[in-house]
Design a protein around this motif. Structure first.
Motif, short mmCIF file in Angstrom:
data_model
loop_
_atom_site.label_atom_id
_atom_site.label_comp_id
_atom_site.label_asym_id
_atom_site.label_seq_id
_atom_site.Cartn_x
_atom_site.Cartn_y
_atom_site.Cartn_z
N VAL A 162 0.87 -1.17 0.00
CA VAL A 162 0.00 0.00 0.00
C VAL A 162 0.91 1.22 0.00
CG1 VAL A 162 -1.91 1.19 1.12
CG2 VAL A 162 -1.57 -1.25 1.52
N GLU A 163 0.60 2.22 -0.81
CA GLU A 163 1.35 3.48 -0.80
C GLU A 163 0.48 4.58 -0.22
OE1 GLU A 163 3.01 4.51 -4.56
OE2 GLU A 163 4.13 2.63 -4.77
N TYR A 166 2.89 8.67 5.28
CA TYR A 166 3.26 8.48 6.67
C TYR A 166 3.38 9.87 7.32
CZ TYR A 166 4.56 3.59 5.74
OH TYR A 166 4.55 2.26 5.40
N SER A 287 4.25 0.49 1.97
CA SER A 287 4.21 -0.24 3.23
C SER A 287 5.47 -1.06 3.48
CB SER A 287 2.98 -1.16 3.26
OG SER A 287 2.90 -1.97 2.11
N ASN A 290 7.71 -0.10 6.44
CA ASN A 290 7.36 -0.39 7.82
C ASN A 290 8.53 -0.94 8.63
OD1 ASN A 290 4.68 0.34 7.35
ND2 ASN A 290 4.07 -1.74 6.81
N PHE A 307 -0.23 6.64 9.50
CA PHE A 307 -0.34 6.44 8.06
C PHE A 307 -1.73 6.87 7.60
CE2 PHE A 307 -1.44 3.97 4.29
CZ PHE A 307 -0.30 4.05 3.52
N SER A 309 -4.17 7.88 3.75
CA SER A 309 -4.25 8.03 2.31
C SER A 309 -3.92 9.48 1.96
CB SER A 309 -5.65 7.68 1.81
OG SER A 309 -5.72 7.71 0.41
N GLN A 383 -3.44 0.20 11.11
CA GLN A 383 -3.90 1.46 10.53
C GLN A 383 -3.75 1.44 9.01
OE1 GLN A 383 -1.69 4.98 11.72
NE2 GLN A 383 -3.44 6.32 11.30
N ILE A 384 -2.63 0.91 8.54
CA ILE A 384 -2.41 0.81 7.09
C ILE A 384 -3.47 -0.08 6.45
CG2 ILE A 384 -0.84 -0.10 5.34
CD1 ILE A 384 1.48 0.84 7.11
#
Length: 446
Positions: A162-163, A166, A287, A290, A307, A309, A383-384
């Motif tokens: 996932v991008e 942060y 991700s 991490n 994190f 969107s 959260q991600i």
């Protein structure tokens, strides 16, 4: 592809989207039947090309080494050599040259989309469809989409990605800034942070692909999630106002000095170092970041990182997120029957619930397989997953779809934009020329 239909969120536990009705996997059971080698006493040699070469990937490498050891123990006469190569060197240089020559390793890190389609067209990849069926794995994965060509599967995803953005909770709280939900809120936050001599965005632009992560999301925000497909079929152009708008907004961040100072001279690791040291408020990354962010020996913000969107920009792509399963292991079509036996055992040892769970818990890597047990997951990872699951949908990274020459020209052009040597309108005009040429070339070759 609607990610939220793949990952339904249940109750208040965000990561519960991973739960599946699939039966328990016992592929790693000590009672599982070991395969027979090709012939009694035969030595079987395999090479695995992997990309776990960074200091931050030691745990991933250790897991791979365990898989290698268990695979060798199951297959008499098997000896596996690990060949570690940096991921971009592997993808754009080494593997590409090996594929052209027809001599790739037996097992290798494979990128989905265009890369996979090109190698299938060149008749280099092993069709995994019957193997996955034989091993009972076909329905255990979220998606093979990026590795499927003409209905056949040619790669097995290792993990999802996932991008997004942060952020440093401590910094934002100290300056009374809420995580920005709109473009204007993001600009206001950046201006306030810069006034306090806090770097708004960590960025390392020496590795040109890093710049385009955030750009990709920004032009999807302004021009729509299907913009890349439009570039490819000619229904959309890089010079369209809604596309140019995203690059003009990015250029505004550059001109306002909101990015890390001296970014053009900094490699990707320096971006993560700037953020993990607590010296920057935001960092756009995937991700895979991490691991260093949650390592107390390398990160000063283990308990302060959040994190989200990327903020809405008022376009049709608001709410969509860059995510999916684009990294996999692929296998050479040119293997012996004995090597094929060993490959099947490698797949058994690599793709099972315990290994996927370890990747999730120890490395924060979103699973490629549907897990039943998602306990003990780090709050940041939860959260991600929540951001991923509650998005409107997902779109693939543009470089999994766009032609190589277009990608290369955009990467060089973005470095020039960051360096103040071009402007968005000129850059998009140049990119569209290359897009037209690449589309025309594909039409002729097909």
């Amino acid at each position: 592809m609607k990610i939220r239909t793949l990952f339904p969120v249940t109750g208040v536990v965000a990561v519960s989207f991973i739960l599946s009705a699939c039966s328990s996997l016992n592929l790693n059971s000590p009672n599982s039947e070991a395969p027979s080698p090709g012939a009694k006493g035969e030595q079987i040699l395999l090479t695995i090309r992997h990309t776990q070469v960074k200091d931050t990937q030691k745990k991933r490498l250790a897991m791979l080494q365990e898989v290698v050891k268990s695979t060798e123990a199951k297959v008499p006469g098997l000896s596996i050599t690990l060949d570690g190569v940096e991921d971009k060197v592997n993808r754009f240089e080494k593997l590409r040259a090996e594929m052209a020559a027809g001599n790739p390793p037996e097992i290798f890190d494979l990128f989905g989309g265009t890369d996979t389609k090109d190698y299938v067209k060149a008749n280099r990849l092993l069709d995994l469809t019957p193997i996955l069926s034989e091993l009972g794995l076909t329905d255990k994965f979220y998606s093979f989409e990026e590795f499927t060509v003409d209905g056949k599967i040619y790669g097995i995803p290792m993990a999802g990605y996932v991008e997004g953005l942060y952020y440093n909770k401590k910094i934002l709280s100290e300056y009374q800034i809420k995580p920005p939900q709109t473009w204007n809120e993001l600009l206001d936050a950046a201006a306030k942070l810069k006034a306090q001599k806090i770097t708004p965005f960590a960025l390392a632009a020496k590795d040109s692909w890093v710049i385009n992560m955030m750009c990709n999301t920004m032009w999807v925000r302004t021009a729509g999630r299907d913009s890349v497909e439009g570039f490819l079929d000619g229904s959309k152009h890089w010079t369209d106002p809604d596309v140019v708008d995203a690059f003009q907004k990015y250029d505004l961040l550059v001109k306002n000095g909101y990015f890390q100072e001296g970014s053009l001279a900094l490699s990707y690791a320096e971006q993560q170092n700037k953020f993990s040291s607590g010296e920057a408020a935001f960092m756009f990354d995937g991700s895979w970041a991490n691991t260093p962010l949650l390592d107390p020996e390398k990160s000063a913000i283990v308990k302060d990182v959040g994190f989200m969107s990327f903020p809405d920009m008022g376009g049709p792509g608001d709410g969509f997120i860059n995510g999916g399963w684009s990294n996999a292991y692929g296998f050479s079509k040119k293997v012996t029957p004995a090597q094929l036996v060993a490959i099947k055992e490698f797949i058994r040892q690599m793709y099972n619930e315990p290994m996927q769970k370890r990747q999730l818990v120890e490395e924060g890597m979103p699973p490629a397989m549907k897990l039943q047990d998602t306990s003990n997951v780090n709050p940041l990872i939860m959260q991600i997953m929540d951001v991923f699951a509650t998005s409107k949908g997902a779109f693939p990274a543009f470089d999994s779809r766009i032609q190589t020459k277009v990608r290369e020209k955009l990467e060089r052009g973005m470095q020039e934009l960051v360096g103040g040597r071009t402007d968005p309108v000129t850059l998009m005009t140049d990119i569209q020329k290359q897009q037209d040429a690449s589309n025309k070339e594909e039409t002729h070759t097909n």
